[in-house]
Design an enzyme around this catalytic site. Structure first.
Site, PDB file in Angstrom:
ATOM      1  N   GLY A  32       4.411  -0.971   0.054  1.00 41.04           N
ATOM      2  CA  GLY A  32       4.512  -0.525   1.436  1.00 41.04           C
ATOM      3  C   GLY A  32       3.443   0.470   1.798  1.00 41.04           C
ATOM      4  N   ALA A  33       3.577   0.951   3.011  1.00 44.22           N
ATOM      5  CA  ALA A  33       2.650   1.965   3.495  1.00 44.22           C
ATOM      6  C   ALA A  33       3.058   3.294   2.881  1.00 44.22           C
ATOM      7  CB  ALA A  33       2.731   2.030   5.011  1.00 44.22           C
ATOM      8  N   ARG A  89       9.195  10.498   6.336  1.00 49.73           N
ATOM      9  CA  ARG A  89       9.467   9.206   5.710  1.00 49.73           C
ATOM     10  C   ARG A  89       9.911   8.194   6.755  1.00 49.73           C
ATOM     11  NH1 ARG A  89      11.747  13.006   1.999  1.00 49.73           N
ATOM     12  NH2 ARG A  89      10.594  13.069   0.059  1.00 49.73           N
ATOM     13  N   ASP A 109      15.388  13.796  -6.021  1.00 44.94           N
ATOM     14  CA  ASP A 109      15.612  15.085  -5.349  1.00 44.94           C
ATOM     15  C   ASP A 109      16.538  15.968  -6.191  1.00 44.94           C
ATOM     16  OD1 ASP A 109      14.853  14.012  -2.237  1.00 44.94           O
ATOM     17  OD2 ASP A 109      15.655  12.579  -3.669  1.00 44.94           O
ATOM     18  N   ARG A 167      14.513  17.487  -8.863  1.00 42.17           N
ATOM     19  CA  ARG A 167      13.718  18.600  -8.310  1.00 42.17           C
ATOM     20  C   ARG A 167      14.597  19.841  -8.129  1.00 42.17           C
ATOM     21  NH1 ARG A 167      10.853  14.587  -3.968  1.00 42.17           N
ATOM     22  NH2 ARG A 167       8.902  14.239  -5.112  1.00 42.17           N
ATOM     23  N   HIS A 225      17.576  10.470   1.457  1.00 44.36           N
ATOM     24  CA  HIS A 225      16.400  10.892   0.706  1.00 44.36           C
ATOM     25  C   HIS A 225      15.381  11.283   1.780  1.00 44.36           C
ATOM     26  CE1 HIS A 225      12.964  11.099  -1.915  1.00 44.36           C
ATOM     27  NE2 HIS A 225      12.355  10.152  -1.251  1.00 44.36           N
TER      28      HIS A 225
HETATM   29  P1  NAD Z   1       0.281   2.952  -2.396  1.00 46.83           P
HETATM   30  O1  NAD Z   1      -0.383   2.779  -1.088  1.00 46.83           O
HETATM   31  O2  NAD Z   1      -0.477   3.597  -3.519  1.00 46.83           O
HETATM   32  O3  NAD Z   1       0.807   1.543  -2.950  1.00 46.83           O
HETATM   33  C1  NAD Z   1       1.491   0.628  -2.178  1.00 46.83           C
HETATM   34  C2  NAD Z   1       1.147  -0.735  -2.695  1.00 46.83           C
HETATM   35  O4  NAD Z   1       1.943  -1.706  -1.976  1.00 46.83           O
HETATM   36  C3  NAD Z   1      -0.319  -1.119  -2.485  1.00 46.83           C
HETATM   37  O5  NAD Z   1      -0.928  -1.409  -3.742  1.00 46.83           O
HETATM   38  C4  NAD Z   1      -0.244  -2.349  -1.581  1.00 46.83           C
HETATM   39  O6  NAD Z   1      -1.234  -3.333  -1.869  1.00 46.83           O
HETATM   40  C5  NAD Z   1       1.155  -2.870  -1.881  1.00 46.83           C
HETATM   41  N1  NAD Z   1       1.665  -3.770  -0.847  1.00 46.83           N
HETATM   42  C6  NAD Z   1       1.613  -3.613   0.496  1.00 46.83           C
HETATM   43  N2  NAD Z   1       2.158  -4.687   1.098  1.00 46.83           N
HETATM   44  C7  NAD Z   1       2.558  -5.530   0.127  1.00 46.83           C
HETATM   45  C8  NAD Z   1       3.199  -6.797   0.115  1.00 46.83           C
HETATM   46  N3  NAD Z   1       3.495  -7.422   1.253  1.00 46.83           N
HETATM   47  N4  NAD Z   1       3.463  -7.383  -1.070  1.00 46.83           N
HETATM   48  C9  NAD Z   1       3.134  -6.770  -2.235  1.00 46.83           C
HETATM   49  N5  NAD Z   1       2.542  -5.565  -2.284  1.00 46.83           N
HETATM   50  C10 NAD Z   1       2.252  -4.955  -1.123  1.00 46.83           C
HETATM   51  O7  NAD Z   1       1.611   3.763  -2.100  1.00 46.83           O
HETATM   52  P2  NAD Z   1       2.480   4.583  -3.164  1.00 46.83           P
HETATM   53  O8  NAD Z   1       1.990   5.976  -3.217  1.00 46.83           O
HETATM   54  O9  NAD Z   1       2.574   3.783  -4.415  1.00 46.83           O
HETATM   55  O10 NAD Z   1       3.893   4.626  -2.411  1.00 46.83           O
HETATM   56  C11 NAD Z   1       4.663   3.458  -2.278  1.00 46.83           C
HETATM   57  C12 NAD Z   1       5.955   3.723  -1.529  1.00 46.83           C
HETATM   58  O11 NAD Z   1       6.812   4.550  -2.314  1.00 46.83           O
HETATM   59  C13 NAD Z   1       5.763   4.483  -0.207  1.00 46.83           C
HETATM   60  O12 NAD Z   1       6.645   3.929   0.768  1.00 46.83           O
HETATM   61  C14 NAD Z   1       6.204   5.902  -0.549  1.00 46.83           C
HETATM   62  O13 NAD Z   1       6.634   6.631   0.590  1.00 46.83           O
HETATM   63  C15 NAD Z   1       7.335   5.591  -1.493  1.00 46.83           C
HETATM   64  N6  NAD Z   1       7.818   6.695  -2.330  1.00 46.83           N
HETATM   65  C16 NAD Z   1       9.165   6.785  -2.487  1.00 46.83           C
HETATM   66  C17 NAD Z   1       9.716   7.807  -3.234  1.00 46.83           C
HETATM   67  C18 NAD Z   1      11.202   7.905  -3.368  1.00 46.83           C
HETATM   68  O14 NAD Z   1      11.730   8.856  -3.954  1.00 46.83           O
HETATM   69  N7  NAD Z   1      11.953   6.960  -2.833  1.00 46.83           N
HETATM   70  C19 NAD Z   1       8.868   8.748  -3.856  1.00 46.83           C
HETATM   71  C20 NAD Z   1       7.493   8.602  -3.705  1.00 46.83           C
HETATM   72  C21 NAD Z   1       6.960   7.567  -2.929  1.00 46.83           C
END
Ligand code: NAD
Length: 321
Positions: A83-84, A92, A152, A155, A179
């Protein structure tokens, strides 16, 4: 003699979070096979190779990555990190529209190749997207949940442990709810080695966790990600290992209690379909029970507010009912 059934873990997204998740899985031996899928196929292949090259010093899991969704075939569990990513200053919930579109295109194909997988959403806003994912896939709610406030809570425990100068493993405290910005610690049940946090004294014999200190710690736990994002652009290591702690509990059939986010319909007077984190029992079938945690009126009110925020976002993206 019991025979071991080989386990296969899929990680979707080879970005910062996905690769840290796959790496943590390898270090901790969370599955026999670990595959990383990303539309950026070369990146996924490279991350898979990089992790695989170190398996001599970790668990001997088979690790690979690629851009063909077939790689996820017959996974026992799939962790979604695609995702983004959250930008500096962005909440978020701001990410929701882009990620709903990605899920609508991607998840039906995932379920086609891995129909018996347990699906765990890490992509933010993870509580909202867990409900969206459940609706897109039609999976039972116990098999489609979010990593929620497991991270969380870690943390929070880290902050309390530093303040009290005790091991993080001796701190029992949980963050529940969204979250995100409306999450909160259940202070009424927090303790260190059975001593209620409110009774814990510092070296000077005075109570250490005053209302002001608790407020500051709760805020720091909630803002922790923002601080890391300011410094390095995103968070990845702590979420990677938190996600894998949950994977271990599922694939190991542990019946562990973790703060996962699932739809809690009816509990604490919360109607609607919002998923929020509460301590829950997790095993090979997924989240099998959400615990009825004793909370005071103020905490229940905060939980309802948290669920209300998530419900509002679900409605704004057309997944409210
Ligand atoms: P990132 O941009 O480094 O990686 C995201 C990856 O998703 C990219 O490699 C991209 O190519 C891929 N992607 C996008 N669309 C796709 C699709 N249709 N099919 C397959 N792959 C696809 O981002 P990140 O830093 O790895 O973060 C990823 C997500 O995790 C974000 O939404 C972020 O907010 C979330 N996150 C969640 C938590 C949590 O506690 N829940 C903690 C940290 C980050």
């Amino acid at each position: 003699m019991a025979t071991h059934k080989a386990t296969k873990l899929g990680v979707i997204g080879a970005g910062g979070v996905g690769s840290a998740t796959a790496y943590a899985a390898t270090l901790r031996g969370a599955a026999d096979e670990i595959v990383i899928y990303d539309i950026a196929g070369e990146r996924a292949e490279a991350e898979g190779l990089d992790i695989a090259h170190g398996t001599m010093f970790a668990s001997e899991a088979k690790v690979s990555g690629g851009g063909d969704i077939e790689i996820l075939r017959n996974c026992d569990m799939v962790v979604v990190t695609a995702g983004a990513r959250q930008q500096s200053g962005q909440s978020r919930l701001d990410l929701v529209d882009a990620n709903v579109r990605i899920f609508e295109a991607m998840l039906p194909k995932v379920i086609e190749v891995a129909p018996s997988a347990i699906l765990m959403i890490v992509t933010n806003p993870c509580d909202v997207l867990a409900v969206v994912a459940q609706k897109i896939t039609g999976l039972p709610t116990e098999r489609c949940f979010a990593s929620g406030t497991v991270l969380d809570s870690s943390r929070l425990r880290w902050l309390i442990a530093n303040k009290a100068k005790v091991s993080i493993k001796s701190v029992h405290a949980n963050v529940v709810g969204e979250h995100g910005d409306s999450e909160f610690p259940v202070w009424s049940a927090a303790n260190i080695g059975m001593v209620p946090l409110d009774e814990w004294t510092g070296e000077d014999g005075n109570k250490l966790f005053t209302e002001d200190v608790k407020k500051e710690i709760a805020n720091d736990a909630m803002r922790a990600a923002y601080k890391v994002i300011e410094g390095k652009g995103s968070t990845n290591y702590a979420i990677g290992i938190s996600a894998i702690r949950i994977v271990e509990a599922v694939l190991g059939g542990e019946d562990a209690v973790l703060n996962l986010s699932t739809q809690i319909r009816g509990k604490y007077g919360i109607e609607g379909e919002a998923a929020v984190s509460l301590p829950s029992i997790v095993n090979r079938a997924g989240v099998v029970r959400v615990l009825d945690v004793p909370m005071n009126e103020e905490e229940i009110e905060k939980l309802r507010k948290s669920a209300g925020e998530i419900q509002k976002t679900l409605e704004s993206v057309g997944y409210g009912d």
